[in-house]
Enzyme design. Structure first.
Site, PDB file in Angstrom:
ATOM      1  N   LYS A  65       0.827  -1.211   0.000  1.00 57.00           N
ATOM      2  CA  LYS A  65       0.000   0.000   0.000  1.00 57.00           C
ATOM      3  C   LYS A  65       0.864   1.264   0.000  1.00 57.00           C
ATOM      4  CE  LYS A  65      -0.772  -0.868   4.949  1.00 57.00           C
ATOM      5  NZ  LYS A  65      -1.799  -1.261   5.932  1.00 57.00           N
ATOM      6  N   ASP A 125       6.705  -6.120   9.736  1.00 59.98           N
ATOM      7  CA  ASP A 125       6.321  -4.925   8.992  1.00 59.98           C
ATOM      8  C   ASP A 125       7.355  -4.628   7.896  1.00 59.98           C
ATOM      9  OD1 ASP A 125       5.337  -2.426   8.194  1.00 59.98           O
ATOM     10  OD2 ASP A 125       4.738  -1.916  10.232  1.00 59.98           O
ATOM     11  N   ILE A 126       6.876  -4.313   6.701  1.00 60.01           N
ATOM     12  CA  ILE A 126       7.754  -3.970   5.589  1.00 60.01           C
ATOM     13  C   ILE A 126       7.598  -2.495   5.205  1.00 60.01           C
ATOM     14  CG2 ILE A 126       8.355  -4.445   3.174  1.00 60.01           C
ATOM     15  CD1 ILE A 126       9.043  -6.694   5.161  1.00 60.01           C
ATOM     16  N   LYS A 137      16.281   9.361   6.712  1.00 61.64           N
ATOM     17  CA  LYS A 137      17.409   9.735   5.854  1.00 61.64           C
ATOM     18  C   LYS A 137      17.295  11.188   5.416  1.00 61.64           C
ATOM     19  CE  LYS A 137      19.699   8.741   1.463  1.00 61.64           C
ATOM     20  NZ  LYS A 137      19.920   7.791   0.365  1.00 61.64           N
ATOM     21  N   HIS A 275      29.118  -8.169  46.696  1.00 63.28           N
ATOM     22  CA  HIS A 275      30.042  -8.068  45.568  1.00 63.28           C
ATOM     23  C   HIS A 275      29.954  -9.281  44.646  1.00 63.28           C
ATOM     24  CE1 HIS A 275      31.642  -4.471  47.390  1.00 63.28           C
ATOM     25  NE2 HIS A 275      31.834  -5.139  48.511  1.00 63.28           N
ATOM     26  N   PHE A 464      38.630 -29.039  39.263  1.00 63.72           N
ATOM     27  CA  PHE A 464      39.411 -30.121  39.870  1.00 63.72           C
ATOM     28  C   PHE A 464      40.577 -29.594  40.702  1.00 63.72           C
ATOM     29  CE2 PHE A 464      41.378 -30.105  35.463  1.00 63.72           C
ATOM     30  CZ  PHE A 464      42.608 -29.570  35.829  1.00 63.72           C
TER      31      PHE A 464
END
Length: 515
Positions: A65, A125-126, A137, A275, A464
């Protein structure tokens, strides 16, 4: 310049009617789409449909659209470029001076427990991000708004001068690119997890600011508190503060550490942290008993500490908590009696975490750590030991009670900074050695802290033993059982020392370094 035309298309309708009504009253022409157009028309605000601008119908269920030259020419045309002006005039195109867009609710969609993959994809959304990026821009000429909190500033500036200030447009454009970047990051994270690629070639994360902090670890460092968009319940970022002043940077770190430890336990448990290391951990038949043990574990270090509980704080427990100075108390709730007691202390912070899950119920997430020039990412350490997987490596196996205390100590030591040693007895920590450069040093600190309590206690080590010296020290302190990962080339030396002193030792096969 004067703002004459605005394009408005929002999924978040908060404040949009009043905003557009004021724009219209100032003579601004409003172009809109879909549900936003219907809402504004219903409210009596003059609206031009997007199809009237493009001369093309909305198609494919609204997927197409606004992706049209009549829209993006109006957004991207450089107003002082004569060639752009000529093309706009020749093509009969109109400028768009103001864009107000927010995006399909992708985050809210994927947060639904029953969301389908198809629903998630449909809520990407595109057109919205494309319009936002075009307008941002060209912010030298176009004002772009993605956040309803900016409506008032924009209206005030238009009312006073007919247009927004350039500094405002720059700030709004920066916000747009942060917004679209976060939106794309969330989508990429969702798709990466769906496709089984949680550590892809590009790792993008996004967080939302909760609040600015007074300072960071030290007063000369700036800091802020952020949350993930889909943060789980029962975490610090979703906790509700009931009382006290704002959390500090160090408060947040310590509170999170306490919360992670207390989630290890299903029985009533209390953890005290200083801490980012536990100074006292206790479990019991009630939260009162658990706190009593956590306090007794180290009555000195708990002063000024952070306490986390995995049960609702009752009046009796609150009374005992109020006997000393604490920075924060976190719990799944507080009775009214407890609140009445604790809120008498002006500076204590009370945080209601909501229901807490246990560590082994949590989905393994990822921990991001910044380094100079980059970051490292790893899965959270949510490993829980199965007693059936323990390997008894000494002549004597631990007794039932020793095994219980060993498993308790193992849950705690995984959250202590390495090198880490934890001594436990009677369902509480009695000694904690944290963050030492060698293991025998950590053991020495834990044993000295425990004092006489080390006799009959058990010892948990996060990694260990590289040699038998730690076992020698443990034996002399009266420790009766040890849990450790195993895997050293000198395991036999440690096993020999343990057998010499009648110490029962089990290997987990799992290491829990924490740096």
């Amino acid at each position: 310049m004067v703002i004459k035309r605005a394009l408005v298309s929002v999924s978040d309708k908060r404040g949009i009617v009043d905003f557009c009504r004021e724009l219209s009253n100032m003579g601004v022409e409003i172009i809109s789409t879909g549900g936003t157009s219907s809402l504004l028309s219903k409210e009596g605000i003059p609206v031009i449909g997007i199809s009237d601008v493009t001369g093309f119908p909305e198609i494919m269920d609204g997927r197409v659209k606004t992706l049209h030259p009549a829209v993006h020419s109006g957004l991207l045309a450089v107003r002082d470029n004569e060639e752009h002006q000529r093309q706009m005039k020749d093509l009969g195109l109109g400028y768009i001076d103001l864009v107000v867009v927010n995006l399909y609710p992708f985050a809210e969609t994927i947060a639904k427990p029953d969301v389908t993959y198809e629903d998630a994809i449909e809520n990407i959304d595109i057109g919205g991000p494309t319009m936002l990026r075009s307008a941002a821009k060209n912010h030298a000429f176009v004002t772009v708004v993605v956040d309803a909190d900016d409506y008032r500033t924009v209206l005030d500036e238009i009312r006073s001068g007919g247009d927004t200030e350039l500094d405002t447009r720059k700030r709004l454009a920066a916000k747009v690119f942060r917004h679209t970047a976060a939106y794309d990051a969330l989508i990429s994270d969702y798709l990466s997890n769906v496709t089984g690629d949680p550590l892809p070639e590009r790792f993008t994360v996004t967080y939302e600011k909760i609040q600015d902090l007074r300072y960071g670890e030290n007063p000369h460092q700036q800091a802020a508190f952020y949350r993930k968009p889909l943060a789980a319940e029962g975490t610090l970022v979703t906790a509700k503060q009931l009382h006290g002043k704002e959390l500090s940077y160090n408060n947040i770190n310590d509170a999170n550490a306490a919360l992670q430890i207390v989630k290890e336990f299903t029985e009533p448990a209390v953890v005290a942290v200083k801490h980012m290391n536990p100074c006292g951990v206790g479990i019991g038949a009630s939260i009162y008993e658990a706190y009593s043990k956590a306090y007794a574990a180290d009555p000195t270090s708990i002063f000024g500490g952070i306490v986390a509980a995995n049960r609702i704080i009752d009046g009796d427990t609150a009374a005992k908590l109020s006997e000393i100075f604490l920075e924060i108390i976190l719990a799944p709730g507080f009775t009214q009696e407890a609140l009445d007691i604790l809120t008498k202390k002006k500076n204590i912070r009370l945080l209601d975490t909501g229901e807490l899950d246990s560590a082994h119920d949590r989905t393994s997430q990822f921990v991001v750590t910044s380094i100079d020039g980059g970051m490292i990412v790893q899965q959270s350490d949510v490993h829980a030991i199965d007693p059936a997987d323990l390997q008894v490596v000494t002549d004597r196996a631990p007794s039932e009670e020793e095994l219980k205390q060993l498993l308790f100590g193992w849950k705690v030591v995984k959250h202590v900074k390495s090198n880490a040693i934890v001594l436990a007895a009677d369902n509480m920590t009695v000694g904690v050695g944290a963050g030492q450069m060698n293991r025998v040093g950590a053991a020495k600190i834990a044993i000295e802290q425990a004092g006489e309590k080390s006799k009959g206690a058990v010892l948990a080590s996060d990694a260990f033993f590289p040699m038998g010296d730690t076992l020698e020290m443990a034996a002399k302190a009266g420790i009766t059982a040890v849990i450790q990962p195993g895997g050293s080339i000198k395991d036999e030396e440690s096993i020999k020392v343990a057998n010499q002193y009648g110490i029962a030792m089990v290997f987990t096969g799992v290491r829990h370094f924490k740096h």
